[in-house]
Structure formats: structure tokens, C-alpha cells
Design an enzyme around this catalytic site. Structure first.
Site, PDB file in Angstrom:
ATOM      1  CG  ASN A  12     -20.058  19.235 -31.196  1.00 31.63           C
ATOM      2  OD1 ASN A  12     -20.152  19.968 -32.176  1.00 31.63           O
ATOM      3  ND2 ASN A  12     -19.721  19.677 -30.002  1.00 31.63           N
ATOM      4  NE  ARG A  95     -22.755  21.967 -28.334  1.00 30.44           N
ATOM      5  CZ  ARG A  95     -21.725  22.285 -27.620  1.00 30.44           C
ATOM      6  NH1 ARG A  95     -20.936  21.332 -27.167  1.00 30.44           N
ATOM      7  NH2 ARG A  95     -21.458  23.524 -27.331  1.00 30.44           N
ATOM      8  CG  HIS A 183     -21.041  28.152 -24.373  1.00 27.65           C
ATOM      9  ND1 HIS A 183     -20.271  29.270 -24.142  1.00 27.65           N
ATOM     10  CD2 HIS A 183     -20.236  27.261 -24.999  1.00 27.65           C
ATOM     11  CE1 HIS A 183     -19.045  29.072 -24.619  1.00 27.65           C
ATOM     12  NE2 HIS A 183     -19.006  27.857 -25.145  1.00 27.65           N
ATOM     13  NE  ARG A 244     -13.658  31.091 -29.915  1.00 32.79           N
ATOM     14  CZ  ARG A 244     -14.678  30.403 -29.443  1.00 32.79           C
ATOM     15  NH1 ARG A 244     -15.754  31.016 -28.997  1.00 32.79           N
ATOM     16  NH2 ARG A 244     -14.634  29.094 -29.421  1.00 32.79           N
ATOM     17  CD  GLU A 387     -22.094  22.014 -23.492  1.00 32.77           C
ATOM     18  OE1 GLU A 387     -21.108  21.283 -23.290  1.00 32.77           O
ATOM     19  OE2 GLU A 387     -22.041  23.070 -24.120  1.00 32.77           O
TER      20      GLU A 387
END
Ligand code: ADP
Length: 402
Positions: A12, A95, A183, A244, A387
Site C-alpha cells: 500500500n 492496494r 474502502h 478531513r 482488507e
């Protein structure tokens, strides 16, 4: 057909970090994992973990290429390693945050890498770093099967009336302006696991999955298919997150740029890194710190919690309606898995739906399970996300075919 005990690597690559893990198939048993952080800075460092053992190295000014070389050295090292030769890594799963048109995983080709780079218009920091990572990994592990798994793919089933914004249709088509959602592997895993725990086929139930972490998204899943999700063209939309803003009136952007002297090049960073829980509370982006401060009576911490939990409730309410009722609401990721306070606040006052959180189960739960009362109509669950299992499964399935 591959034999048992195949090792795969999952990568990742973020803008300033590189996360990796090595797992053994077919059971997806974790063997080692690590992260190189603050890349391209004087304080870059490399953390590696194998079982209970941990190592940390300073790697000042290291870039992604340096981090990948270090990772391969560590993975083959006498003490730190889990393989003797890199050729043992039969497959590599990359990913990728933004997968644009891709509705599923892809075997990496030059065209796939070019596509990933072209989606950098939506996720500039992430996709550029990911493309660099893939190129380097393909050079260094030429004999491995390389596959990409996109965070967006699971949401390609969202219909046009839910994925389009009120932007001019032609412009939207030209620039690919639409809800992509993120996600995906997490929502997919959590939905599958929810069905298993409920002992019902996934294609017979409706679920709202709440991935609440540093980044958060909520998804409406109708018999296994994503039909709406809170994140949008980018991971900025939706509920308020660690740093965020989440959704807001787009006119706020113009106001900030005009009156706070924030330039076009700074605004993305500003919206993504300087707001959310951090900006609201003035304390921290970490929900643990905010809960603790609120418990000590800090008013802005309490307000921040209220805003977060209210926004999650709003999405749950709206998805419950568009799905025409749901069978389960499942919580996952850092906040969803660990914060009994947030879960309790989000699931309060649901009597009108004949649904109730069991406060004791909610406090006691570790790992996965139900947190609703026996007579609750909608089941409430916690499922730790995985994941990596979804990505490992993709690699294993493709290795079987090759
Ligand atoms: P990422 O989106 O980076 O994968 P995670 O899913 O690991 O993030 O979630 C990280 C966040 O989870 C942390 O920032 C923290 O706010 C939150 N978190 C972790 N443990 C707890 C806890 N016990 N209570 C409240 N929040 C928690």
C-alpha cells in the site's frame, strides 16, 4: 494449480509512506508486516514486525525506491525475514485508492499503470505514489504475479441516480465527475462477515456498513451490492473525519481561498489535513483523545463528538430509507471497532425502529459479534475489518488459474 503454503506480498504505497505485509495462502496467515513513513524527509523511518518481534530503523531522506529495497532486504534477512529469496513471493497485491472505471481487480499491465496515473486527477498524492510503487515492484519482482485491488471497485454497482452530482452532464462525462466511493475491500469483507455471523446468505439481506477510522465511509449494501456510499469522487466527501472536513457547502472553498489567502495549490491539503476532528476540537485528530477530553468536560471536544455522531446517524437514517429497511448495521475500523461511546451515541433512540443497542454487550465486545438486545429488529454488529484477506483471496484465486 498452486500447492499450499504460497506466500504473497501486499503493498500500500501512500504519498509519504509504504505499508506492506506478507501472508501465507490459502488461509491468509500473517507472517510479517511493516511501514516506511515520512519518506523523502530527514526523519524517514522504517518499522518492521514479525510475530511479537519489532524493529525500527532511521532511513533519512529515503524515497519509495529505497523503502522497497529495504523492505525486500528485511523480508529476506536472517532474523527479520520470512523468506529466503524474493522469488518465494509468488504474487504481489497492490492496494490502489482510486481505480476509476475498474469494477474489479486487474492483473498489472503497462495499460493498467497508465490508467492508475490518469486517475491521479482525483487522488493526486495517492495514485502517483501507487504507480511509482507498482513500477518499482515489477522491476524488482519480475517473476511474481502483480495485481491491483482498487478501493473504488466495490462501489461500481452504485446506480447513476446515486453516483451523479448536480454538475452539467457533459462536464461530468468529460472529467469523470461522479461518486466513486472508497474502502471497498473493507465494506465487502464486513458485509460478507455480517451475513456469515447472521447465518443468512449475503444475497438475502440489506446492511449498512460503517467504516469509521481516520478516514470514514458509510455504505448501503443491498444483497451484497453497494448501492450508495458516503465518500464521493474523492475520500473528502461524507462524514467529518480525523483531519478531513467531510461534506460541506462548496461555496466555503471560495470563501476560504478569498479571505484566508489559501491558494489553489494549498486548498486540497488544507481540506484534507487541517480540519475534521482535529480542526473542530483543536485537540487532536485521534478520537481517543477527543473522547477523553470530552469526559473531562472540554466543551469543544464534546461538540466535536456530537457533530461526528450526528453525521453518522444522518447517513444511517438516509440509507435505511433508500434500502427500504435494513437487517443489520455493522461497525468497523479504528473508531467503529473500539469506541463503545461513539457506537452508543450513534445507535441511541432507535426504539421507533424496534431496534436497541445492548449497553453491556457494547461495552464488553472485543473482536466481532452482536451488540444489540435479543429482541432488536435490526441487528447491530462489530466486525474488525480485514482488507488484506480480500486482497489475499484475489491473489490466491488468480494464482490457482495461472
Ligand atoms: P485508518 O483509516 O488509517 O485505517 P483506523 O481504522 O486504524 O484508521 O482508525 C484510526 C482511528 O481510530 C484513530 O485515529 C482513532 O481516532 C480511532 N480509535 C482507535 N482506537 C480507539 C478507541 N479505543 N476509541 C476511540 N477511537 C479509537
Amino acid at each position: 494449480m498452486k500447492s499450499q503454503n504460497v506466500k504473497v506480498l501486499i503493498i500500500n504505497a501512500g504519498s509519504s509512506s509504504l505499508k506492506y505485509s506478507v501472508l501465507e495462502c490459502p488461509g491468509a496467515t500473517p507472517l510479517a508486516k511493516g511501514i516506511a513513513e515520512r519518506l523523502n524527509t530527514a526523519t524517514a523511518c522504517f518499522n518492521h514486525r514479525k510475530g511479537d518481534q519489532k524493529w525500527t530503523w532511521d532511513i533519512p531522506s529515503a524515497n519509495h525506491g529505497d523503502a522497497i529495497r529495504k523492505m525486500l532486504n528485511v523480508l529476506t534477512g536472517a532474523n527479520t525475514g520470512v523468506i529466503t529469496n524474493t522469488s518465494e513471493l509468488q504474487a504481489v497485491g497492490h492496494r490502489i485508492v482510486h481505480g476509476g472505471k475498474y469494477s474489479g481487480p486487474a492483473v498489472v499491465t503497462d495499460e493498467v499503470v497508465t490508467d492508475i496515473e490518469s486517475y491521479a486527477i482525483y487522488a493526486p498524492l495517492h495514485n502517483r505514489a501507487a504507480a511509482v510503487g507498482i513500477r518499482l515492484m515489477r522491476e524488482m519482482l519480475p517473476h511474481s504475479l502483480h495485481m491491483t485491488v482498487f478501493d473504488t471497485s466495490f462501489h461500481r454497482t452504485i446506480p447513476p441516480h446515486a453516483h451523479l452530482y448536480g454538475v452539467q452532464y457533459e462536464l461530468a462525462q468529460k472529467l469523470g465527475i461522479r461518486r466513486y466511493g472508497f474502502h471497498g475491500s473493507s465494506h465487502q469483507y464486513v458485509a460478507e462477515r455480517t451475513a456469515e455471523l447472521m447465518k443468512k446468505p449475503l444475497d438475502s439481506i440489506k446492511i449498512i456498513t460503517c467504516h469509521l477510522g481516520a478516514g470514514s465511509s458509510i455504505t448501503a449494501i443491498d444483497r451484497g451490492r453497494s448501492v450508495d456510499t458516503s465518500m464521493g469522487m474523492t475520500p473528502l466527501e461524507g462524514v467529518v473525519m480525523g483531519t478531513r472536513t467531510g461534506s460541506m457547502d462548496p461555496a466555503i472553498v471560495e470563501l476560504l481561498m478569498k479571505h484566508e489567502n489559501i491558494s489553489i495549490d494549498q486548498i486540497d491539503e488544507f481540506m484534507n489535513r487541517k480540519n475534521g476532528l482535529q480542526g473542530l476540537s483543536g485537540i487532536s485528530s485521534d478520537m481517543r483523545d477527543i473522547v477523553e477530553a470530552a469526559q473531562k468536560g472540554h466543551p469543544r471536544a464534546k461538540l466535536t463528538l456530537d457533530i461526528h455522531n450526528y453525521q453518522v446517524r444522518k447517513y444511517i437514517g438516509s440509507y435505511h430509507f433508500i434500502l427500504g429497511g435494513v437487517d443489520a448495521i455493522t461497525f468497523t475500523a479504528g473508531i467503529g471497532e473500539n469506541s463503545d461511546y461513539c457506537r452508543a451515541e450513534i445507535c441511541k433512540d432507535m426504539d421507533f425502529l424496534k431496534t436497541k443497542l445492548d449497553p453491556e454487550k457494547n461495552k464488553a465486545i472485543r473482536g466481532e459479534g452482536f451488540i444489540n438486545t435479543k429482541d432488536s429488529k435490526i441487528k447491530l454488529l462489530v466486525v474488525p475489518t480485514n482488507e488484506e484477506l480480500i486482497i489475499t483471496r484475489v491473489l490466491w484465486d488468480n494464482l490457482q488459474k495461472s
